[in-house]
Design a protein around this motif. Sequence first.
Motif, PDB file in Angstrom:
ATOM      1  N   ALA A  52      16.006 -11.539   3.296  1.00  0.00           N
ATOM      2  CA  ALA A  52      16.941 -12.653   3.122  1.00  0.00           C
ATOM      3  C   ALA A  52      17.166 -12.982   1.652  1.00  0.00           C
ATOM      4  O   ALA A  52      18.239 -13.452   1.268  1.00  0.00           O
ATOM      5  CB  ALA A  52      16.432 -13.884   3.868  1.00  0.00           C
ATOM      6  N   MET A  53      16.159 -12.720   0.819  1.00  0.00           N
ATOM      7  CA  MET A  53      16.268 -12.996  -0.610  1.00  0.00           C
ATOM      8  C   MET A  53      16.740 -11.787  -1.415  1.00  0.00           C
ATOM      9  O   MET A  53      16.780 -11.834  -2.641  1.00  0.00           O
ATOM     10  CB  MET A  53      14.915 -13.472  -1.154  1.00  0.00           C
ATOM     11  N   ALA A  76      18.511 -12.588  -8.108  1.00  0.00           N
ATOM     12  CA  ALA A  76      19.081 -13.610  -8.995  1.00  0.00           C
ATOM     13  C   ALA A  76      20.354 -14.190  -8.396  1.00  0.00           C
ATOM     14  O   ALA A  76      20.614 -15.394  -8.498  1.00  0.00           O
ATOM     15  CB  ALA A  76      19.352 -13.015 -10.371  1.00  0.00           C
ATOM     16  N   ASP A  77      21.165 -13.340  -7.778  1.00  0.00           N
ATOM     17  CA  ASP A  77      22.379 -13.829  -7.106  1.00  0.00           C
ATOM     18  C   ASP A  77      22.014 -14.783  -5.984  1.00  0.00           C
ATOM     19  O   ASP A  77      22.647 -15.833  -5.803  1.00  0.00           O
ATOM     20  CB  ASP A  77      23.185 -12.665  -6.526  1.00  0.00           C
ATOM     21  N   GLY A  83      16.349 -21.089  -2.443  1.00  0.00           N
ATOM     22  CA  GLY A  83      15.120 -21.183  -3.207  1.00  0.00           C
ATOM     23  C   GLY A  83      13.971 -20.633  -2.385  1.00  0.00           C
ATOM     24  O   GLY A  83      13.853 -20.941  -1.197  1.00  0.00           O
ATOM     25  N   TYR A  84      13.133 -19.805  -2.990  1.00  0.00           N
ATOM     26  CA  TYR A  84      12.003 -19.181  -2.284  1.00  0.00           C
ATOM     27  C   TYR A  84      10.700 -19.713  -2.864  1.00  0.00           C
ATOM     28  O   TYR A  84      10.496 -19.670  -4.084  1.00  0.00           O
ATOM     29  CB  TYR A  84      12.067 -17.664  -2.429  1.00  0.00           C
ATOM     30  N   GLN A 108      17.585 -19.977 -16.489  1.00  0.00           N
ATOM     31  CA  GLN A 108      17.978 -18.601 -16.169  1.00  0.00           C
ATOM     32  C   GLN A 108      19.360 -18.548 -15.529  1.00  0.00           C
ATOM     33  O   GLN A 108      20.065 -17.542 -15.643  1.00  0.00           O
ATOM     34  CB  GLN A 108      16.941 -17.959 -15.241  1.00  0.00           C
ATOM     35  N   LEU A 109      19.748 -19.626 -14.859  1.00  0.00           N
ATOM     36  CA  LEU A 109      21.074 -19.690 -14.256  1.00  0.00           C
ATOM     37  C   LEU A 109      22.133 -20.179 -15.235  1.00  0.00           C
ATOM     38  O   LEU A 109      23.276 -20.431 -14.849  1.00  0.00           O
ATOM     39  CB  LEU A 109      21.042 -20.602 -13.018  1.00  0.00           C
TER      40      LEU A 109
END
Length: 277
Positions: A52-53, A76-77, A83-84, A108-109
């Motif tokens: 899923a991530m 990253a996308d 959020g994990y 980072q975003l």
Amino acid sequence: MPEILLDINNIVFDYNKGGRALDGVDFAVASGEFVALAGRNGSGKTTLTRLAMALLKPTSGSITLQGKNTSAMTPADMAHSIGYVFQNPDRQIFRDTVAKEVAYGPEQLKFTPEAVNEAVSKALSMTGLTEAADSFPRTLSRGQKQKVAIASAIAMQPKMLILDEPTSGQDPWEAQNLMELLVGLNKQGITIILVTHDMELIAEYTTRAVVLDKGCKVFDGTPAALFDGSQDIARWGLIPPAAVALSQQLNGINSTDAAELTGLVSRAINQRRENHA
């Protein structure tokens, strides 16, 4: 009708030397849900969340995030929307203050400095960590570290949180405090997927349970339906909550809630006393 955030469609995943981990798993998660993903060790829960991530790619099948296929997306996308939170918060914590740790994701975003500060302030407030902003994260309790990991995730303003056994290693008070935090975040609009083997948490806090066994989805419904006695959950390696197990031993009394069960038992005892007076 709530928006479908995450749609897992007929997912198959094979490890190169470890055999088939997931076999035709289907389920969709809508905006605002609080879903438990349950199953014994090795059932495929963690593999599914890693898919899923976009940390793994499926052997076949598809995963869509808000209608977009994730096959070409990177972790990253995905972080823009999901959020994990790892089971062990020490795997995520590496900066020297809580505030700096929470700021890492927004930085980072490519948030602006002002937006980073605003996101950090809000995330710390939502998780009750404002007073710990300048603390060294590794000196905190396991429960507080888990809150730092959650704050770090929600600072990136995701629509969904996936948490892998977040109450593991915590005392009952910390676990309850953390679950109440998740309920509060869910009420504020964040969709929750809780990976857990704790049936008590599923019965008390979640609104839907998806159970995996040997890589297949074997149940998808409400916690009440999971624990009403119509399912042989032992074959999936699950143990019913204590209140459920007790209620199943008491003729005509059924509840998944410990407090409610106590009241029902008390009334039943009093009624029987009156009947035999």
